[in-house]
Design an enzyme around this catalytic site. Structure first.
Site, PDB file in Angstrom:
ATOM      1  N   THR A  51      44.662  34.744  40.180  1.00  0.00           N
ATOM      2  CA  THR A  51      44.594  36.120  40.664  1.00  0.00           C
ATOM      3  C   THR A  51      44.939  36.163  42.141  1.00  0.00           C
ATOM      4  OG1 THR A  51      42.312  36.168  41.514  1.00  0.00           O
ATOM      5  CG2 THR A  51      42.604  36.435  39.139  1.00  0.00           C
ATOM      6  N   ASP A  52      45.228  37.333  42.627  1.00  0.00           N
ATOM      7  CA  ASP A  52      45.237  37.527  44.078  1.00  0.00           C
ATOM      8  C   ASP A  52      43.783  37.676  44.526  1.00  0.00           C
ATOM      9  OD1 ASP A  52      46.149  37.922  46.680  1.00  0.00           O
ATOM     10  OD2 ASP A  52      47.807  39.183  46.039  1.00  0.00           O
ATOM     11  N   TRP A  53      43.585  37.723  45.819  1.00  0.00           N
ATOM     12  CA  TRP A  53      42.242  37.703  46.422  1.00  0.00           C
ATOM     13  C   TRP A  53      41.355  38.826  45.854  1.00  0.00           C
ATOM     14  CZ3 TRP A  53      40.761  34.671  50.940  1.00  0.00           C
ATOM     15  CH2 TRP A  53      39.491  34.985  51.449  1.00  0.00           C
ATOM     16  N   ASN A  54      40.272  38.438  45.177  1.00  0.00           N
ATOM     17  CA  ASN A  54      39.254  39.375  44.682  1.00  0.00           C
ATOM     18  C   ASN A  54      39.801  40.376  43.670  1.00  0.00           C
ATOM     19  OD1 ASN A  54      36.527  40.282  44.703  1.00  0.00           O
ATOM     20  ND2 ASN A  54      37.109  42.024  45.952  1.00  0.00           N
TER      21      ASN A  54
END
Length: 764
Positions: free
Chosen positions: A297-300
């Site tokens: 995933t991308d951040w969060n």
């Protein structure tokens, strides 16, 4: 990008055959459960199967989930605790080899199974030696040089213990308001596919097990560059056919070239966030393309599906991401908190987690981390800023410079130029010239245009008055000093543009004019009676029609990096004959956006002869303007895709095809004359475009299908030949790639507007 519809072979195939028996781990100590490893690895070594299975059998569910958990160096004590318990699989942003070896030793020597960590970092266009931003690199149309730059980035990053980069960004963007356009390769899918694949090859090298290789990550999957109104993290509304024919093509090319990892994007498309989009990630990427690498995933991004309104809470977001076959949770902690409970409730199967863990362990195996988990702490002293790295940075910066205007052959400067007035906020801005996303680049190593000019012409011959301290500065208090000093100058060099903070992630703009008082500065300079050479250093296309009109010559340099100064000065004095071409259309005004060359024709296309707003008489009847698809006030772009001038003059003529009709399995052999009609040797990027006249979907008026850099001596003429496979002429209709019979136009030229044309037919 491959142009057949066949299913891609899996990148990482588990193979259980006697031939690989020698690569099974020598022993597993059942007392400590530490895994001993002693075999060589290669890129996507298929022998990882038995080894990975042997680890998986020893893992508890908590340890499996831990492999899916990515943490940050700043997590400190929590990171150490999780590493000791086997509850973290990868870490981000450790740039000191000693620090990485410390946390790695905890994971390898103190955890139950001793599974090593992967250290990841955003190495976007260089680690220490900074190359031009990717949008600038795209101007070179030089995949070989871009591959070399990525290889250098890998060598420097791996010396710091980094074995995974979140690059290349292959998002197609037609909107320069979007700050992240700086990180990509522009608006064309073929160019982005070619250059993205080159970066993957450079980062990953011949073998991922080479300690100087790092795993690449194609991002952001998918459609992120179409963010509504150019705002970061915004929604997109891309139809399935457009998604496949435009936005997915560079990712498909990266998969074809065995990219180790892929990152999901922040945006939702048509209401479904990418991180939870089972159709996009599982059905298309995994099942249809056969991708068996790691998806992160991308951040969060898992938690942000709650903000999107797609999920009620982190638990439901975790369920969506796992079902979409997303392997690694970057920084949201959602997997750690929820997967075990979802399995207990029967909503997901442990086998889904096993598959994700296998993919992660195979990546670690391919990187050679089980054999050599630690990095050499002495390498940075020799790897960073090596002379050969600096040389390549300058070479790529030179190829990335685009000459937009050169009235009366103002450039290159001749021997008659003795004194130069240098002004503008970007003339001596060592940090700003590095561009966005350079966490580790050191501005002290930047050579600025001012420094390079002083070295070239002598300090005594460079009159420096910046007038503006930074690009947003509105104070023109130094203007009178500029005017006074201009009387001694033969020419004026104005360095304007954007600070690095104005482009990149979350740095979108609604206005693309030059910031602050820069436009006023150019206007005032144009009235001093001296040639004005404007050099723009920026992270995106800007609307600079007025400034171009007021300048004698204009060079555009998308944040050129460490060696930007020497590259620009070499171009100004003629040692570098500019060959850069624009990878994105420059609009006249923001109101034209999105504006791109590969648009559809419409049922009422403009032919450029329509009346403009100032030509319309008062009281003109409503239907007398032609009723075409155009703006009344702005009809054309400022510069088209592929545009770029040279100190040489190139002429195209006599485009011929080897025949008029082709079968799908044929290749089109096209030939044309390319002539350098000047006295200056130069390099031309010859571009080939096609148009499918009639198809099952409306097709663009032009599509780039091939390009090559061609060197010509002064007054030289070449008969150039290209071979274009007919199966490259197709498009995606649903989940099928097809090449339809019918008439095609084919174009060759120096940009997407100025081409010569021929036609042919494709038969059944």
């Amino acid at each position: 990008m491959k142009t057949s519809a066949k299913t891609l072979a899996p990148l990482l195939i588990l193979m259980f055959t006697p031939a690989f028996a020698q690569d099974v781990p020598q022993k597993i100590d059942n007392t400590s459960c530490k895994i001993a490893f002693s075999c060589e690895t290669s890129v996507y070594d298929d022998s990882s199967g038995p080894f990975v299975d042997s680890i998986l059998k020893k893992m508890t569910l908590d340890e499996k989930i831990g492999q899916l958990n990515q943490m940050h160096w700043e997590d400190g004590t929590l990171l150490e605790e999780n590493a000791r318990k086997g509850l973290v699989g990868s870490v981000m942003s450790i740039t000191n080899p000693k620090d990485f070896n410390k946390i790695q030793s905890i994971a390898v020597e103190e955890s139950r199974l001793g599974i090593p960590l992967i250290n990841a970092r955003d190495v976007i266009h260089g680690f220490k030696t900074i190359f031009p931003i990717p949008l600038g690199q795209a101007c070179s149309f030089d995949p070989d040089l871009i591959e070399e730059a990525a290889r250098i980035s890998a060598i420097e990053a791996s010396a710091a213990g980094i074995r995974w980069t979140f690059s290349p960004m292959v998002d197609i963007s037609q909107d320069p308001r979007w700050g992240r356009i700086a990180e990509g390769f522009g608006e064309d899918p073929y160019l982005a596919s070619t250059l993205g694949a080159a970066m993957v090859k450079g980062y990953q090298g011949k073998s991922l097990s080479d300690p100087t290789s790092i795993a690449a990550c194609a991002k952001h999957f998918a459609g992120y560059g179409a963010s509504e109104s150019g705002k970061d993290y915004n929604s997109t509304f891309i139809s399935p056919n457009r998604l496949r024919n435009l936005y997915l093509r560079p990712f498909h090319a990266c998969v074809d070239n065995e990219v180790a990892t892929i990152m999901t994007s922040f945006n939702d498309n048509d209401g479904i966030p990418s991180t939870g989009n089972e159709w996009l990630v599982k059905e298309v990427l995994r099942d249809e393309w056969g991708y068996n690498g790691v998806v992160v995933t991308d951040w969060n991004a898992i938690n942000e599906m709650v903000n999107h309104g797609y999920c009620e809470d982190a638990r439901s977001a975790t369920l969506k991401a796992v079902n979409a076959s997303v392997d690694i949770d970057m920084m949201s902690r959602a997997y750690m908190a929820n997967i075990k409970h979802l399995i207990a409730d029967g909503l997901i199967n442990e086998s889904q987690i096993d598959n994700a863990v296998k993919r992660i362990l195979r990546l670690k195996y391919s990187l050679g981390l089980f054999k050599s988990p630690y990095c050499d702490e002495t390498l940075p002293s020799t790897a960073f800023y090596a002379p050969s790295h600096i040389q390549k940075a300058q070479e790529l910066a030179e190829e990335s410079i685009v000459l937009l205007k050169n009235d009366f052959h103002t450039l290159p400067l001749g021997p008659e130029v003795k004194k130069i007035l240098v002004t503008g906020p970007l003339a001596d801005a060592p940090y700003e010239q590095l561009g966005t996303w350079i966490f580790d680049g050191d501005a002290q190593h930047s050579i600025t245009p001012l420094a390079a000019l002083r070295d070239e012409f002598g300090v005594e011959n460079i009159i420096y008055e910046p007038c503006l301290e930074y690009s947003r500065d509105t104070k023109l208090e130094g203007l009178n000093r500029v005017k006074e000093k201009s009387s001694d100058a033969d020419v004026i060099l104005a360095f304007v543009g954007e600070e690095s903070i104005l482009s990149g992630e979350a740095h979108s703009l609604a206005s693309l004019f030059l910031q602050g008082a820069q436009s006023q500065l150019i206007k005032e300079l144009s009235q001093l009676g001296k040639p004005v050479i404007t050099v723009v250093i920026a992270g995106r296309p800007l609307t600079i029609a007025n400034e171009i009109a007021q300048s004698s010559a204009v060079l555009y340099s998308f944040a050129p990096g460490t060696m930007g100064g020497p590259a620009i000065v070499n171009t100004i004095v003629g040692r570098n004959n500019p060959s850069g071409k624009l990878p994105v259309t420059f609009p006249m005004t923001v109101g034209q956006i999105p504006m791109y060359y590969n648009h559809n024709n419409t049922g009422r296309p403009s032919d450029g002869t329509e009346l403009r707003i100032d030509d319309i008489s008062v009281g003109t009847p409503q239907t007398s303007l032609g009723n075409k698809s155009y703006y009344l006030d702005y009809q054309k772009c400022l510069y088209p895709f592929g545009f770029g001038m040279s100190y040489s003059d190139f002429k195209y003529s006599d485009l011929c095809l080897d025949k008029n009709e082709y079968q799908v399995n044929d290749s089109i052999i096209l030939t044309f004359n390319l002539e350098n009609t000047s006295d200056v040797p130069g390099i031309e990027v010859a571009q080939v475009y096609i148009r499918d006249i009639h198809a099952g979907l409306t097709r663009p008026v032009k599509e780039l299908i091939h390009f090559e850099r061609i060197a010509l001596e002064a007054n030289d003429k070449k008969r150039v030949s290209f071979s274009i496979p007919v199966d490259k002429l197709g498009y995606w209709l649903g989940n099928k790639y097809i090449v339809e019979p019918g008439k095609f136009d084919i174009f060759v030229g120096g940009n997407s507007d100025d081409c010569i044309k021929n036609s042919f037919n494709v038969l059944y």
